[in-house]
Design a protein around this motif. Structure first.
Motif, PDB file in Angstrom:
ATOM      1  N   PHE A 149       2.919  12.617   6.891  1.00  0.00           N
ATOM      2  CA  PHE A 149       3.744  11.566   7.491  1.00  0.00           C
ATOM      3  C   PHE A 149       3.413  11.415   8.978  1.00  0.00           C
ATOM      4  O   PHE A 149       3.235  10.295   9.481  1.00  0.00           O
ATOM      5  N   ALA A 150       3.304  12.551   9.676  1.00  0.00           N
ATOM      6  CA  ALA A 150       2.959  12.527  11.109  1.00  0.00           C
ATOM      7  C   ALA A 150       1.577  11.924  11.327  1.00  0.00           C
ATOM      8  O   ALA A 150       1.358  11.152  12.269  1.00  0.00           O
ATOM      9  N   VAL A 175       0.841  -1.202   0.000  1.00  0.00           N
ATOM     10  CA  VAL A 175       0.000   0.000   0.000  1.00  0.00           C
ATOM     11  C   VAL A 175       0.873   1.247   0.000  1.00  0.00           C
ATOM     12  O   VAL A 175       0.595   2.226  -0.706  1.00  0.00           O
ATOM     13  N   PHE A 176       1.943   1.206   0.788  1.00  0.00           N
ATOM     14  CA  PHE A 176       2.927   2.300   0.823  1.00  0.00           C
ATOM     15  C   PHE A 176       3.411   2.608  -0.593  1.00  0.00           C
ATOM     16  O   PHE A 176       3.442   3.763  -1.029  1.00  0.00           O
ATOM     17  N   VAL A 213       2.530   8.484   1.053  1.00  0.00           N
ATOM     18  CA  VAL A 213       2.464   9.817   0.440  1.00  0.00           C
ATOM     19  C   VAL A 213       3.429  10.776   1.133  1.00  0.00           C
ATOM     20  O   VAL A 213       4.176  11.506   0.479  1.00  0.00           O
ATOM     21  N   GLY A 214       3.424  10.760   2.474  1.00  0.00           N
ATOM     22  CA  GLY A 214       4.233  11.715   3.235  1.00  0.00           C
ATOM     23  C   GLY A 214       5.715  11.443   3.153  1.00  0.00           C
ATOM     24  O   GLY A 214       6.472  12.210   2.543  1.00  0.00           O
ATOM     25  N   LEU A 216       3.502   5.773  -5.641  1.00  0.00           N
ATOM     26  CA  LEU A 216       3.512   5.808  -7.103  1.00  0.00           C
ATOM     27  C   LEU A 216       2.445   6.745  -7.657  1.00  0.00           C
ATOM     28  O   LEU A 216       2.682   7.486  -8.616  1.00  0.00           O
ATOM     29  N   LEU A 217       1.268   6.725  -7.041  1.00  0.00           N
ATOM     30  CA  LEU A 217       0.168   7.549  -7.527  1.00  0.00           C
ATOM     31  C   LEU A 217       0.385   9.034  -7.262  1.00  0.00           C
ATOM     32  O   LEU A 217       0.012   9.884  -8.068  1.00  0.00           O
ATOM     33  N   SER A 218       1.005   9.354  -6.123  1.00  0.00           N
ATOM     34  CA  SER A 218       1.170  10.761  -5.747  1.00  0.00           C
ATOM     35  C   SER A 218       2.443  11.395  -6.291  1.00  0.00           C
ATOM     36  O   SER A 218       2.515  12.619  -6.452  1.00  0.00           O
TER      37      SER A 218
END
Length: 405
Positions: free
Chosen positions: A284-285, A252-253, A309-310, A258-260
């Motif tokens: 991220f936080a 999932v990470f 994403v973060g 990849l998408l963002s």
């Protein structure tokens, strides 16, 4: 002509990205399987299993400061080819090592080539990416390393259920040959060396790029926070009763990263680092915070998406800032400085957070890491303010000089 139209996906960029990806697949496959090999095949203890991981990290960190000088001395293409061949030979070495002592020596030798090779691939990638699209280009490049975080452990842990460790080592060696062949396809542009004021003398200031050090040091704190995820996520998932879905965390990470990445990489180049780095620190936080009280599959995997994403965006953005801080001829030193501090952050975090978690538990550890990352937002805000003020002053000086002519 608009510079942003310059292509990123050239033969050189694809080739160096493939080398980088394969090297890190080998690295992460061995990272997850060698401790099991030591315990199950060599009859070693858990501490010896951990030592085979630490040995390679330590030598890679030690060689990092010298990597820039080595690349400057031998040329990026030459050093790339030498180190990729040495790294490949080292990979073949695991096939015949059947005792703990020679395995540690092999890991030390492997770490030396790994530290120089990954500095070379990153420095060459920064050279072949158009300057106006560096944030986007380095984002795609570092994505190869993050994808290897998923591919390496999946490959190693899946295959060892069905085949012997020797078969796995043979397969990794064959894969590494493909990486070696890809390295020969790279034709990096060689940037003229900066004139040396004192030939024959090398100081610490020569080895470490001073202009890149502040952002690299701050980046090591981000790596410190992330080390808790990469080191303990499987153990934490098992504690939550989510062992069956723990393997999907990094999947999932990777997907969300990849998408963002394309959008955020272009945003970094078009609008500057602040609009990407500060929000991604908060994302991220948020991912770490959600992870700290995850109770089921949904919250566990949503936290993976947020971290993807973060953190997945922060790494290439901070690398790009480090490279931009230095002059073109100091590109290799800036890259070496960045990854030296990054490796230190991961190594220190894995060790120190391992001690902390025995007193706090995993939930409190990730909650504390989330607070830590939020506090880092203030640090990065000050650094970006200083960078912006410095850039404004530079432009003012140029305008004054041009008007006086």
């Amino acid at each position: 002509m608009n510079q942003t139209k310059q292509p990123i996906w050239t033969k050189d960029f694809l080739s160096i990205s493939l080398v980088h990806f394969i090297v890190f697949v080998i690295f992460y496959t061995l990272l997850t399987t060698l401790p099991l090999y030591v315990i199950n095949e060599l009859g070693g203890s858990e501490s010896k299993g951990g030592l085979v991981v630490t040995a390679m990290f330590i030598t890679a960190i030690i060689i990092r400061p010298f990597s820039g000088k080595i690349l400057d001395w031998g040329g990026k293409k030459n050093i790339l080819l030498i180190t990729v061949v040495v790294f490949t030979i080292s990979t073949f070495g695991y096939i015949w090592v059947d005792a703990f002592a020679p395995l540690i020596l092999l890991r030390i030798f492997h770490g030396l080539s790994f530290g120089i090779l990954t500095t070379a691939t990153s420095a060459i990638a920064a050279d072949v990416v158009p300057d106006a699209r560096r944030g986007e280009g380095l984002g795609y490049f570092t994505m190869s390393m993050n994808l290897a975080v998923v591919a390496g452990p999946f490959l190693g842990l899946t295959l060892t259920q069905f085949v012997s460790y020797q078969f796995l080592f043979v397969l990794l060696s064959i894969i590494m040959i493909a990486g070696t062949l890809s390295a020969f396809l790279v034709r990096p542009k060689e940037i003229p060396k900066a004139p040396s004021k004192e030939s024959g003398k090398t100081s610490l200031r020569d080895l470490i790029e001073q202009k890149a050090l502040p952002i690299a040091a701050a980046s090591s704190l981000v790596a410190f926070a992330y080390s808790g995820v990469i080191s303990f996520i499987s153990v934490y998932a098992d504690q939550l009763g989510l062992a069956s879905v723990s393997s999907y965390f990094f999947l999932v990470f990777a997907v969300t990263m990849l998408l963002s990445r394309p959008y955020l990489g272009r945003l970094f180049d078009a609008r500057g680092p602040r609009i990407v780095i500060i929000p991604c620190l908060f994302i991220f936080a948020a991912g770490l915070g959600l992870l700290s009280f995850a109770e089921g599959t949904v919250s566990f995997l949503i936290s993976a998406a947020l971290i993807g994403v973060g953190y997945g965006t922060l790494l290439p953005s901070l690398l790009s800032l480090s490279v931009q801080a230095a002059s073109p001829e100091r590109n290799s030193y800036a890259t070496a400085t960045f990854f030296m501090m990054f490796d230190l952050g991961v190594a220190a975090g894995s060790f120190l957070l391992g001690i902390v978690v025995t007193y706090t538990g995993f939930s409190m550890l990730f909650a504390g890491s989330a607070v830590f990352v939020v506090l880092l937002c203030g640090l990065f805000q000050m650094m970006l303010d200083k960078k912006q003020a410095s850039a404004a002053e530079h432009w003012r000086q140029q305008e004054v000089e041009s008007s006086s002519r």
